[in-house]
Design a protein around this motif. Structure first.
Motif, PDB file in Angstrom:
ATOM      1  N   LYS A 584       0.907  -1.304  -0.085  1.00  0.00           N
ATOM      2  CA  LYS A 584      -0.058  -0.180   0.096  1.00  0.00           C
ATOM      3  C   LYS A 584       0.925   1.269   0.030  1.00  0.00           C
ATOM      4  CE  LYS A 584      -4.268   1.988   0.674  1.00  0.00           C
ATOM      5  NZ  LYS A 584      -5.488   1.413  -0.362  1.00  0.00           N
ATOM      6  N   ILE A 585       2.012   1.097   0.732  1.00  0.00           N
ATOM      7  CA  ILE A 585       2.931   2.299   0.779  1.00  0.00           C
ATOM      8  C   ILE A 585       3.624   2.455  -0.572  1.00  0.00           C
ATOM      9  CG2 ILE A 585       4.964   3.405   1.823  1.00  0.00           C
ATOM     10  CD1 ILE A 585       4.348   1.533   4.101  1.00  0.00           C
ATOM     11  N   TRP A 586       3.942   1.480  -1.274  1.00  0.00           N
ATOM     12  CA  TRP A 586       4.569   1.394  -2.429  1.00  0.00           C
ATOM     13  C   TRP A 586       3.500   1.969  -3.483  1.00  0.00           C
ATOM     14  CZ3 TRP A 586       9.432   0.094  -4.107  1.00  0.00           C
ATOM     15  CH2 TRP A 586       9.663  -0.025  -5.355  1.00  0.00           C
ATOM     16  N   ASN A 587       2.448   1.507  -3.582  1.00  0.00           N
ATOM     17  CA  ASN A 587       1.116   1.957  -4.755  1.00  0.00           C
ATOM     18  C   ASN A 587       1.029   3.432  -4.229  1.00  0.00           C
ATOM     19  OD1 ASN A 587       1.382  -0.433  -5.723  1.00  0.00           O
ATOM     20  ND2 ASN A 587      -0.347  -1.146  -4.496  1.00  0.00           N
ATOM     21  N   ALA A 588       0.804   3.710  -3.130  1.00  0.00           N
ATOM     22  CA  ALA A 588       0.373   5.183  -2.672  1.00  0.00           C
ATOM     23  C   ALA A 588       1.543   6.260  -3.329  1.00  0.00           C
ATOM     24  CB  ALA A 588       0.003   5.374  -1.483  1.00  0.00           C
ATOM     25  N   THR A 589       2.710   5.824  -2.909  1.00  0.00           N
ATOM     26  CA  THR A 589       3.945   6.724  -3.449  1.00  0.00           C
ATOM     27  C   THR A 589       3.723   6.660  -4.759  1.00  0.00           C
ATOM     28  OG1 THR A 589       4.784   6.135  -1.231  1.00  0.00           O
ATOM     29  CG2 THR A 589       6.349   7.337  -2.808  1.00  0.00           C
ATOM     30  N   ARG A 590       3.797   5.700  -5.486  1.00  0.00           N
ATOM     31  CA  ARG A 590       3.913   5.412  -7.034  1.00  0.00           C
ATOM     32  C   ARG A 590       2.724   6.345  -7.566  1.00  0.00           C
ATOM     33  NH1 ARG A 590       1.871   2.049 -11.176  1.00  0.00           N
ATOM     34  NH2 ARG A 590       3.318   2.056 -12.757  1.00  0.00           N
ATOM     35  N   PHE A 591       1.494   6.272  -7.253  1.00  0.00           N
ATOM     36  CA  PHE A 591       0.406   7.229  -7.696  1.00  0.00           C
ATOM     37  C   PHE A 591       1.057   8.792  -7.473  1.00  0.00           C
ATOM     38  CE2 PHE A 591      -2.876  10.071  -6.124  1.00  0.00           C
ATOM     39  CZ  PHE A 591      -3.792  10.086  -7.293  1.00  0.00           C
ATOM     40  N   ALA A 592       1.142   9.031  -6.285  1.00  0.00           N
ATOM     41  CA  ALA A 592       1.897  10.388  -6.031  1.00  0.00           C
ATOM     42  C   ALA A 592       2.933  11.037  -6.938  1.00  0.00           C
ATOM     43  CB  ALA A 592       2.363  10.480  -4.612  1.00  0.00           C
ATOM     44  N   LEU A 593       3.733   9.985  -7.122  1.00  0.00           N
ATOM     45  CA  LEU A 593       4.930  10.254  -8.041  1.00  0.00           C
ATOM     46  C   LEU A 593       4.552  10.663  -9.473  1.00  0.00           C
ATOM     47  CD1 LEU A 593       7.867   8.027  -6.851  1.00  0.00           C
ATOM     48  CD2 LEU A 593       7.649  10.485  -6.730  1.00  0.00           C
ATOM     49  N   MET A 594       3.523   9.611  -9.963  1.00  0.00           N
ATOM     50  CA  MET A 594       2.994   9.964 -11.288  1.00  0.00           C
ATOM     51  C   MET A 594       2.199  10.993 -11.394  1.00  0.00           C
ATOM     52  SD  MET A 594       1.896   5.849 -11.800  1.00  0.00           S
ATOM     53  CE  MET A 594       1.042   6.325 -13.442  1.00  0.00           C
ATOM     54  N   ASN A 595       1.681  11.481 -10.298  1.00  0.00           N
ATOM     55  CA  ASN A 595       0.786  12.618 -10.431  1.00  0.00           C
ATOM     56  C   ASN A 595       1.454  14.032  -9.832  1.00  0.00           C
ATOM     57  OD1 ASN A 595      -2.195  12.250 -11.009  1.00  0.00           O
ATOM     58  ND2 ASN A 595      -1.566  10.289  -9.978  1.00  0.00           N
ATOM     59  N   GLY A 596       2.813  14.147  -9.972  1.00  0.00           N
ATOM     60  CA  GLY A 596       3.680  15.063  -9.897  1.00  0.00           C
ATOM     61  C   GLY A 596       3.812  15.566  -8.307  1.00  0.00           C
ATOM     62  N   ALA A 597       3.708  14.904  -7.365  1.00  0.00           N
ATOM     63  CA  ALA A 597       4.009  15.048  -5.814  1.00  0.00           C
ATOM     64  C   ALA A 597       5.328  15.522  -5.801  1.00  0.00           C
ATOM     65  CB  ALA A 597       3.553  13.797  -5.066  1.00  0.00           C
ATOM     66  N   THR A 598       5.867  16.452  -4.902  1.00  0.00           N
ATOM     67  CA  THR A 598       6.987  17.006  -5.137  1.00  0.00           C
ATOM     68  C   THR A 598       7.352  17.502  -3.734  1.00  0.00           C
ATOM     69  OG1 THR A 598       8.497  18.650  -6.150  1.00  0.00           O
ATOM     70  CG2 THR A 598       6.326  19.373  -5.830  1.00  0.00           C
ATOM     71  N   VAL A 599       8.731  17.654  -3.231  1.00  0.00           N
ATOM     72  CA  VAL A 599       9.112  17.983  -2.237  1.00  0.00           C
ATOM     73  C   VAL A 599       9.898  19.344  -2.468  1.00  0.00           C
ATOM     74  CG1 VAL A 599       9.395  15.968  -1.002  1.00  0.00           C
ATOM     75  CG2 VAL A 599      11.459  16.675  -2.139  1.00  0.00           C
ATOM     76  N   GLU A 600      10.160  19.986  -3.737  1.00  0.00           N
ATOM     77  CA  GLU A 600      10.950  21.024  -4.001  1.00  0.00           C
ATOM     78  C   GLU A 600      10.196  22.208  -3.609  1.00  0.00           C
ATOM     79  OE1 GLU A 600      11.626  21.011  -8.160  1.00  0.00           O
ATOM     80  OE2 GLU A 600      12.827  19.006  -8.098  1.00  0.00           O
ATOM     81  N   GLY A 601      10.967  23.234  -3.163  1.00  0.00           N
ATOM     82  CA  GLY A 601      10.393  24.479  -2.678  1.00  0.00           C
ATOM     83  C   GLY A 601       9.811  24.335  -1.454  1.00  0.00           C
ATOM     84  N   PRO A 602       9.497  25.657  -0.803  1.00  0.00           N
ATOM     85  CA  PRO A 602       8.838  25.749   0.498  1.00  0.00           C
ATOM     86  C   PRO A 602       7.236  25.328   0.267  1.00  0.00           C
ATOM     87  CG  PRO A 602       8.979  27.904  -0.433  1.00  0.00           C
ATOM     88  CD  PRO A 602       9.828  27.002  -1.432  1.00  0.00           C
ATOM     89  N   LEU A 603       6.563  24.906   1.488  1.00  0.00           N
ATOM     90  CA  LEU A 603       5.152  24.688   1.339  1.00  0.00           C
ATOM     91  C   LEU A 603       4.641  26.028   0.950  1.00  0.00           C
ATOM     92  CD1 LEU A 603       4.526  22.425   4.539  1.00  0.00           C
ATOM     93  CD2 LEU A 603       4.309  21.846   2.171  1.00  0.00           C
ATOM     94  N   PRO A 604       3.374  25.876   0.304  1.00  0.00           N
ATOM     95  CA  PRO A 604       2.526  27.036  -0.137  1.00  0.00           C
ATOM     96  C   PRO A 604       2.197  27.800   1.312  1.00  0.00           C
ATOM     97  CG  PRO A 604       2.043  25.070  -1.268  1.00  0.00           C
ATOM     98  CD  PRO A 604       2.798  24.545  -0.386  1.00  0.00           C
ATOM     99  N   ASP A 605       1.594  28.788   1.012  1.00  0.00           N
ATOM    100  CA  ASP A 605       0.933  29.569   2.069  1.00  0.00           C
ATOM    101  C   ASP A 605      -0.360  28.961   2.510  1.00  0.00           C
ATOM    102  OD1 ASP A 605      -0.859  31.871   3.179  1.00  0.00           O
ATOM    103  OD2 ASP A 605       1.178  32.707   3.588  1.00  0.00           O
ATOM    104  N   ALA A 606      -0.649  28.954   3.814  1.00  0.00           N
ATOM    105  CA  ALA A 606      -1.899  28.274   4.359  1.00  0.00           C
ATOM    106  C   ALA A 606      -3.153  28.991   3.601  1.00  0.00           C
ATOM    107  CB  ALA A 606      -2.043  28.565   5.673  1.00  0.00           C
ATOM    108  N   SER A 607      -3.158  29.970   3.171  1.00  0.00           N
ATOM    109  CA  SER A 607      -4.246  30.633   2.689  1.00  0.00           C
ATOM    110  C   SER A 607      -4.791  30.128   1.213  1.00  0.00           C
ATOM    111  CB  SER A 607      -4.159  32.240   2.340  1.00  0.00           C
ATOM    112  OG  SER A 607      -3.049  32.490   1.816  1.00  0.00           O
ATOM    113  N   LYS A 608      -3.547  29.466   0.626  1.00  0.00           N
ATOM    114  CA  LYS A 608      -3.678  28.889  -0.744  1.00  0.00           C
ATOM    115  C   LYS A 608      -4.033  27.269  -0.355  1.00  0.00           C
ATOM    116  CE  LYS A 608      -0.377  32.119  -2.823  1.00  0.00           C
ATOM    117  NZ  LYS A 608       0.742  32.082  -3.583  1.00  0.00           N
ATOM    118  N   MET A 609      -3.976  26.924   0.610  1.00  0.00           N
ATOM    119  CA  MET A 609      -4.257  25.401   0.793  1.00  0.00           C
ATOM    120  C   MET A 609      -5.813  25.164   0.972  1.00  0.00           C
ATOM    121  SD  MET A 609      -1.245  24.278   3.421  1.00  0.00           S
ATOM    122  CE  MET A 609       0.270  24.171   2.793  1.00  0.00           C
ATOM    123  N   SER A 610      -6.328  23.918   0.466  1.00  0.00           N
ATOM    124  CA  SER A 610      -7.630  23.499   0.623  1.00  0.00           C
ATOM    125  C   SER A 610      -7.838  23.025   2.060  1.00  0.00           C
ATOM    126  CB  SER A 610      -7.934  22.448  -0.225  1.00  0.00           C
ATOM    127  OG  SER A 610      -7.227  21.352   0.204  1.00  0.00           O
TER     128      SER A 610
END
Length: 883
Positions: A584-610
């Motif tokens: 499950k960890i593998w598949n979820a991470t694979r999905f995230a990577l395929m959809n552009g999940a990233t650690v680059e740059g700072p986190l967005p401002d809270a006001s922009k988050m859902s």
């Protein structure tokens, strides 16, 4: 860290195989970790030290589930501390295991038709070293399979040169301080291993034997004694009674005839005798029973040894040359022939001691041995816990510890073996006794000889926390890494090993205990709570499960069952479930990577988050705090469970699913969620790494492009721009909002399942989210519940009010309402009938008066179940449209 560790990290990639294959990943990863020196410890480092020693496995051993369990816990602790910036040393090594190893090599010689005596001592010891080099230590390779992050360059062996010097040094110091002495006393003797063994190496079990009552003396001077070891009567030198026992006052001080011999023995009065037990008289055999030996000392009785080292009778007469069990039967027959048997009870179950190595019945035997005077050492070991210098975890285990160290008898440390540390004492031709330290010259000249015995294996392993660091030399490693931070070990060797390390550590290291904390765990048992044993047919080779499911799966299962001081049940189904978690960890991470999940740059401002973004980060911080607290309290089961439910239930089942809707919509919200998802996975993988190191290493390096999660920073709480707060980001409002969303989706899913709808089956629906906070989530609700927009012919056949919202469903054409109502009505009638029957029985006073509690409890459970079924079915009927 080695030079290799400074290499450039691999280029980041978002590609992962479609399936996780542990067999392809684990061995190469482990070798890479070792090659890069991640597990090594630098004594010159200015980082704070964190030290744990491995309970040294026997050189004869192989990895069993108990090892795998304990090593998983230690590895999790040390991996976390390494990530927290400590100079972490997990000290590996093996024990020479005197008796066990000598037995193995003697069996090998037996196949050649030889014994150790055919080779002689020197050649035999050389043969053991040869065996150790060729066959010993297979457990080291198995530790690598498990992922143990030990400092292999520091691996030690209790018979290596440095540790041998430590053994000789402390023996000499104890001897000079009159804490080691030689004396003739009763010991536990193994007639198979031909050596003394300590009290803690004796395993007791109930055996079927015989209890024989026999008559000593003649006429008015007759007295009856009972025994389970009739053969020892040949060595009796008295009969003892209680001083206050009026029945025998006329006999105290008299001599009575000992049957089958030409001897007479005295009747003595001793407080040890219980007048209420049996006849109130006991036979006294000082050379073959520890209690009798003490009576003999008090009354100056002779000690007659009537067996040799093989437990063969040596007493003169017709029984000479018989094995102890043969002699037992022959002596009872001879006493019976003389009319001296008063009673015989067979079978008679009683507790019998067995050698823990070969399972032979031990024989108490008077023998000249070497002893440690433990009273001052044991007091120091008790005081160190009482004054708080050493913590025992869980605290309730302290009582066991005190019960042991406060009542220790002197420790017999000599063993009649050839493999081990030979006692450094020489005897001269004129009775001289010289103890030799490592820097002393052994006496030379005619007539001088060294003691032939070796030391108990626990003597050298008791030095383990400091001898492995170079003691008696004052090394940099000793200064840096002593005392140990924590000792992780089973409660079953609290007495064997822990108490001895405490005594020796405090003695050798000027009152500094060998560790700050003793963290005790339980034993691994099968899924039904039964002890694992080859004889029970439930023993498991952990390598089989690692081959089948991967090392991470085994590790996670063991950690998830590890409550402090409590035994751990484990079954293959649970390991399979942990394998599913890794997938499950593998598949979820694979999905995230395929959809552009990233650690680059700072986190967005809270006001922009859902709300979902803020919710998962808020929950992430809570889990970071929980996991840290559980680690500090050695609550491995709780921290594993917290990580399991957060990762699977919240990250993968909710946040990833909610993200799918956001990713489909695109735009800035999607970019924000990609960064949030990357952050959550980064932290979650680092939190999971100490327990499941292989899968997390592969995923984390792929996600982040980092060199290795082994040397990554341990997570702290996440801060979110625009919503900074002490202790990390927290958004209680977002948590409430998503909890409401979850309740709506869960309730509608339950209704769909009750109606027999397939999970992927689409149903027309009208959503009335009113003034709730759910309005922004309509797309996610429809996506997750497979709800399609209402058409022109929409007809609300079922309406569900949930958490202030209303979900109206059109089930026409989806289910046969009439058939479903008929089915549910039939189920309701059955539940009501069950309820009536249960109520009838519980209302019958005559029945309740006669029925066993277990039966009554069962009927109450049936009534409760019927009530639940009636409520559930009634709700389902109410929600169905009228046919």
């Amino acid at each position: 860290m080695t030079e290799n560790a400074q290499q450039q990290p691999p280029a980041p990639t978002t590609e992962l195989p479609t399936q996780y294959a542990p067999a392809d990943v684990e061995a190469p990863l482990y070798e890479r970790w070792v090659e890069r020196g991640y597990f090594e410890a630098d004594a010159k480092s200015d980082k704070p030290p964190y030290t744990v020693v491995i309970p040294p496995p026997n050189v004869t051993g192989s990895l069993h589930l108990g090892h795998a369990f304990e090593h998983t816990l230690i590895d999790a602790l040390t991996r976390r501390k390494r990530m927290q910036g400590f100079e972490t040393l997990w000290q590996p090594g093996m024990d020479h295991a005197g008796i066990a190893t000598q037995n193995v090599v003697e069996r090998e010689l037996g196949k050649e038709g030889k014994s150790r005596h055919d080779l002689g001592r020197e050649a035999f010891v050389e043969r053991v070293w040869q065996w150790k080099g060729e066959s010993g230590g297979q457990i080291s390779g198995q530790m690598r399979r498990l992922g143990d992050g030990v400092a292999w360059s520091r691996e030690r062996f209790t018979m290596d040169e440095g540790l041998s010097q430590a053994v000789q040094t402390i023996f000499k110091r104890l001897y000079d301080d009159e804490l080691i002495y030689r004396a003739e006393r009763i010991i536990n003797w193994c007639p198979r291993c031909l050596t003394a063994i300590s009290d803690i190496e004796v395993e007791y079990q109930d055996d079927d034997g015989e209890l024989v009552s026999m008559k000593y003396g003649e006429g008015d001077d007759t007295i009856v004694v009972a025994t389970t070891r009739a053969e020892t009567m040949l060595g009796d030198t008295a009969v003892a009674v209680h001083p206050g026992d009026e029945r025998y006052k006329h006999l105290v001080g008299k001599l009575i005839r000992l049957p089958l011999t030409d001897r007479s023995i005295p009747v003595v009065a001793d407080e040890h005798v219980d007048p209420e037990f049996g006849t109130g008289a006991v036979k006294v055999t000082p050379a073959h029973d520890p209690n009798d030996f003490e009576i003999g000392q008090r009354h100056d009785l002779p000690s007659l040894t009537i067996m040799d080292e093989h437990a063969v009778i040596t007493a003169h007469g017709p029984f000479q040359g018989l094995d102890r069990l043969e002699a037992r039967s022959a002596i009872v027959a001879a006493l019976r022939a003389e009319g001296r048997i008063v009673a015989e009870k067979r079978p008679y179950a009683h507790s019998v001691g067995h050698c823990s190595r070969c399972k032979t019945t031990i024989e108490p035997r008077l023998s000249m041995q070497w002893w440690v005077k433990v009273a001052p050492l044991a007091k120091a070991a008790g005081d160190a816990v009482r004054d708080g210098r050493v913590k025992i975890h869980p605290q309730e285990m302290e009582k066991r510890y005190f019960d042991w160290v406060d009542n220790l008898h002197d420790w017999c440390i000599s063993r009649q073996l050839w493999w081990g540390h030979r006692i450094p004492v020489w005897y001269g031709p004129n009775g001289e006794v010289v103890c030799v330290g490592p820097d002393d010259e052994a006496p030379a000249g005619e007539g001088w000889r060294q003691d032939t015995d070796v030391l108990d294996t626990w003597f050298s392993s008791g030095l383990w926390p400091f001898s492995t660091l170079g003691w008696p030399e004052q090394t940099e490693s000793l200064a840096k890494f002593y005392p140990n931070s924590v000792l992780v070990t089973g409660y079953d060797i609290l007495f064997f090993w822990v108490a001895r390390m405490m005594m020796f550590g405090l003695y050798a290291m000027d009152g500094t205990p060998p560790f700050h904390t003793i963290a005790l765990h339980g034993m691994v048992r099968d899924q039904f709570g039964k002890k694992m044993s080859k004889s029970f047919g439930n023993a498991v080779n952990p390598l089989d499960w690692m081959d089948k499911y991967g090392s991470d799966a085994l590790r996670f299962t063991l950690a998830r069952g590890a409550n402090p001081g409590v035994d751990v049940p484990i079954g293959e189904d649970w390991v399979q479930g942990s394998r599913n978690f890794a997938n499950k960890i593998w598949n979820a991470t694979r999905f995230a990577l395929m959809n552009g999940a990233t650690v680059e740059g700072p986190l967005p401002d809270a006001s922009k988050m859902s709300a979902a973004d803020r919710w998962i980060l808020s929950r992430l911080n809570s889990v970071v705090r929980e996991v840290d607290a559980f680690y500090d309290d050695f609550q491995f089961a709780k921290l594993s469970d917290a990580l399991f439910h957060f990762a699977w239930d919240e990250v993968f089942d909710w946040y990833v699913e909610l993200s799918k809707t956001t990713f489909l919509a695109g735009g800035e919200p999607a970019e924000v969620s990609k960064r949030v998802l990357g952050e959550v996975l980064d932290v979650t993988l680092r939190l999971l790494h100490p327990v499941v190191p292989f899968v997390t290493e592969t995923l984390w390096t792929t996600l982040t492009g980092g060199e290795s999660v082994v040397i990554a920073e341990w997570p702290t709480t996440v801060s979110v721009p625009g919503a900074e707060a002490p202790g990390g980001f927290r958004d209680a409002g977002a948590e409430r909002e998503i909890e409401t969303l979850q309740s709506v989706i869960t309730e509608v899913r339950r209704f769909r399942a009750d109606q027999g709808l397939q999970p992927g089956q689409r149903v027309p629906a009208r959503l009335d989210l009113g003034g709730t906070a759910l309005a922004p989530h309509e797309a996610a609700i429809r996506q997750l519940l497979r709800l399609q927009p209402e058409g022109e012919d929409f007809s609300a056949t079922a309406t569900l009010p949930v958490s202030g919202a209303t979900v109206a469903l059109d089930l026409s054409g989806t289910i046969d309402v009439a058939a479903e109502r008929k089915r549910l009505a039939k189920d309701l009638a059955a539940a009501e009938k069950e309820k009536a029957q249960a109520q009838g029985k519980l209302g019958n006073e005559a029945f309740l008066a006669k029925a066993p509690d277990k039966v009554v409890d069962g009927i109450r459970a049936r009534l409760a179940k019927a009530d639940e079924d009636i409520a559930r079915i009634s709700t389902q009927l109410d929600r169905l449209p009228q046919a």
